[in-house]
Design a protein around this motif. Structure first.
Motif, PDB file in Angstrom:
ATOM      1  N   GLU A 181      11.440   2.293  -8.412  1.00  0.00           N
ATOM      2  CA  GLU A 181      11.944   0.840  -8.652  1.00  0.00           C
ATOM      3  C   GLU A 181      11.350  -0.325  -7.803  1.00  0.00           C
ATOM      4  OE1 GLU A 181      14.839  -1.778  -9.854  1.00  0.00           O
ATOM      5  OE2 GLU A 181      14.679   0.487 -10.538  1.00  0.00           O
ATOM      6  N   ALA A 182      10.763   0.071  -6.958  1.00  0.00           N
ATOM      7  CA  ALA A 182       9.930  -0.871  -6.114  1.00  0.00           C
ATOM      8  C   ALA A 182       8.348  -1.274  -6.965  1.00  0.00           C
ATOM      9  CB  ALA A 182       9.523  -0.513  -4.769  1.00  0.00           C
ATOM     10  N   LYS A 183       7.951  -0.066  -7.579  1.00  0.00           N
ATOM     11  CA  LYS A 183       6.752  -0.226  -8.265  1.00  0.00           C
ATOM     12  C   LYS A 183       7.188  -1.172  -9.632  1.00  0.00           C
ATOM     13  CE  LYS A 183       4.106   4.048  -7.102  1.00  0.00           C
ATOM     14  NZ  LYS A 183       3.558   5.066  -7.692  1.00  0.00           N
ATOM     15  N   LYS A 184       8.326  -0.849 -10.113  1.00  0.00           N
ATOM     16  CA  LYS A 184       8.548  -1.631 -11.184  1.00  0.00           C
ATOM     17  C   LYS A 184       8.961  -3.062 -10.991  1.00  0.00           C
ATOM     18  CE  LYS A 184      12.829  -2.476 -14.025  1.00  0.00           C
ATOM     19  NZ  LYS A 184      14.298  -2.006 -14.487  1.00  0.00           N
ATOM     20  N   HIS A 185       9.590  -3.148  -9.925  1.00  0.00           N
ATOM     21  CA  HIS A 185       9.778  -4.842  -9.519  1.00  0.00           C
ATOM     22  C   HIS A 185       8.443  -5.341  -9.224  1.00  0.00           C
ATOM     23  CE1 HIS A 185      11.632  -8.165  -7.274  1.00  0.00           C
ATOM     24  NE2 HIS A 185      10.876  -8.089  -6.423  1.00  0.00           N
ATOM     25  N   GLU A 217       0.759  -1.295  -0.129  1.00  0.00           N
ATOM     26  CA  GLU A 217       0.122   0.102   0.034  1.00  0.00           C
ATOM     27  C   GLU A 217       0.875   1.218  -0.113  1.00  0.00           C
ATOM     28  OE1 GLU A 217       0.521  -1.109   4.273  1.00  0.00           O
ATOM     29  OE2 GLU A 217       0.326  -2.019   2.464  1.00  0.00           O
ATOM     30  N   LEU A 218       2.107   1.159   0.555  1.00  0.00           N
ATOM     31  CA  LEU A 218       2.989   2.236   0.470  1.00  0.00           C
ATOM     32  C   LEU A 218       3.444   2.827  -0.800  1.00  0.00           C
ATOM     33  CD1 LEU A 218       5.438   1.324   3.423  1.00  0.00           C
ATOM     34  CD2 LEU A 218       3.421   2.925   3.407  1.00  0.00           C
ATOM     35  N   LEU A 219       3.251   1.721  -1.831  1.00  0.00           N
ATOM     36  CA  LEU A 219       3.558   2.176  -3.176  1.00  0.00           C
ATOM     37  C   LEU A 219       2.525   3.148  -3.822  1.00  0.00           C
ATOM     38  CD1 LEU A 219       4.456  -1.428  -4.746  1.00  0.00           C
ATOM     39  CD2 LEU A 219       6.034   0.295  -4.095  1.00  0.00           C
ATOM     40  N   ARG A 220       1.207   3.130  -3.337  1.00  0.00           N
ATOM     41  CA  ARG A 220       0.073   3.944  -3.734  1.00  0.00           C
ATOM     42  C   ARG A 220       0.275   5.449  -3.003  1.00  0.00           C
ATOM     43  NH1 ARG A 220      -2.522  -0.977  -2.861  1.00  0.00           N
ATOM     44  NH2 ARG A 220      -3.389  -0.226  -1.036  1.00  0.00           N
TER      45      ARG A 220
END
Length: 334
Positions: free
Chosen positions: A278-282, A241-244
């Motif tokens: 980078e985390a979103k891409k992964h 959820e931290l990606l959002r």
């Protein structure tokens, strides 16, 4: 070499003495009062020797079942104060820093499933050579969560890279669920709902105190070698959820003021926006391997306004569209 006492118990169960193994692996006799520090090469050799000498038992499973956080009472205190498995997974990042810097536990969530994936970074060693180490890690994680949940049947299945070994039936017997071989990953698969089911009464103060004790231990043992960027990356993996959300939410998850987080990352040569991208891409690459997950669902999961915005970002990251990336993979539907 975490939990040397557990190694001895496992060796005794498997019918051999640990001390000759340690000597052959080039490991000096440990001081029982403090953790034993060895190089990954020596540790992996010790694993291999233990597997060879075990009689009537599979050493990785014997060690996994007996593993305790010897010399790290802070870890047990933290697990005992966690309200959910998701909270408890924070421990994996600390264990990586203090016990096994070559080992990472990743959380991947797909629809109704959650995968706890084991990743070992040991250059020069083959997948087969590392099999016993991966099996120990999977067995330890299984045992720790089973103790925390007090539920022996929390798993759905286990996935293992590599061909099925001789006597592979013991794997299903050990984990109590189907074990699939020739997979791309090594992972424990569970119902996603387990991540957020209550484990213990909520005692935020006790959890906060346990976290502070671990942080003090980390600062004492690692000092300036600690990197905040690694903590941020782990938080983004553990809590999708931290990606959002923005920097403020991640700072709150780490117990830091947003300006402090930003300043410390800059001192290490990083920007939060780049780490989050980078985390979103992964995560996008992981989700695209699952044909059943729609592009719209991935877009929402990663915090994009719509599919077009996600496609634009993915092209910027990889040079190809999400559809092209998915089509070039051996995409699985399960």
């Amino acid at each position: 070499m975490p939990s040397i006492g557990s190694w001895r118990e496992a060796a005794n169960t498997c019918g051999f003495s640990l001390e000759p193994v340690l000597r052959e692996a080039g490991i000096n006799q440990p001081d029982a009062a403090s953790p034993l520090r060895v190089s990954p090469v020596n540790l992996f050799k010790a694993f291999s020797l233990c597997v060879e000498r075990a009689r009537g038992h599979h050493f990785p499973f014997a060690l996994g079942e007996r593993f305790v956080f010897e010399h790290f009472a802070e870890f047990d205190a933290f697990m005992g104060s966690c309200a959910t498995i998701r909270d408890g997974l924070e421990l994996a990042g600390w264990a990586r820093e203090l016990l096994a810097p070559w080992l990472t536990v990743r959380l991947d969530e797909f629809g109704s499933e959650a995968h706890l994936r084991i990743v070992i970074d040991a250059p020069g060693m083959s997948t087969e050579e590392l099999r016993p180490v991966r099996e120990v890690a999977l067995s330890v994680v299984n045992q720790v969560i089973r103790r925390a949940t007090r539920e022996p049947h929390w798993l759905l299945s286990v996935r293992l890279a590599g061909v099925a070994p001789a006597g592979h039936e013991r794997y299903a017997a050990h984990f109590g669920v189907p074990v699939l071989f020739n997979e791309e990953i090594d992972a424990l698969v569970m119902d996603r709902r387990w991540l957020d089911l209550p484990l213990n009464p909520s005692y935020p103060q006790a959890r906060g105190e346990a976290r502070q004790r671990i942080e003090r231990r980390l600062n004492q043992e690692l000092g300036e070698r600690r990197r905040l960027v690694d903590e941020v990356r782990w938080a983004l993996e553990r809590r999708p959820e931290l990606l959002r959300e923005g920097l403020e939410s991640t700072a709150a998850a780490l117990g830091l003021h947003p300006r402090t987080l930003q300043r410390r990352l800059q001192a290490e040569g990083f920007k939060y926006v780049d780490i989050q991208s980078e985390a979103k891409k992964h995560r996008a690459q992981i989700m695209l391997r699952r044909r059943a997950i729609s592009m719209e669902s991935i877009s929402i999961e990663l915090g994009f306004s719509d599919r077009r915005a996600f496609t634009f970002a993915f092209k910027r990251w990889t040079g190809m569209s999400p559809s092209a990336y998915r089509n070039q993979l051996g995409v699985v539907s399960r």
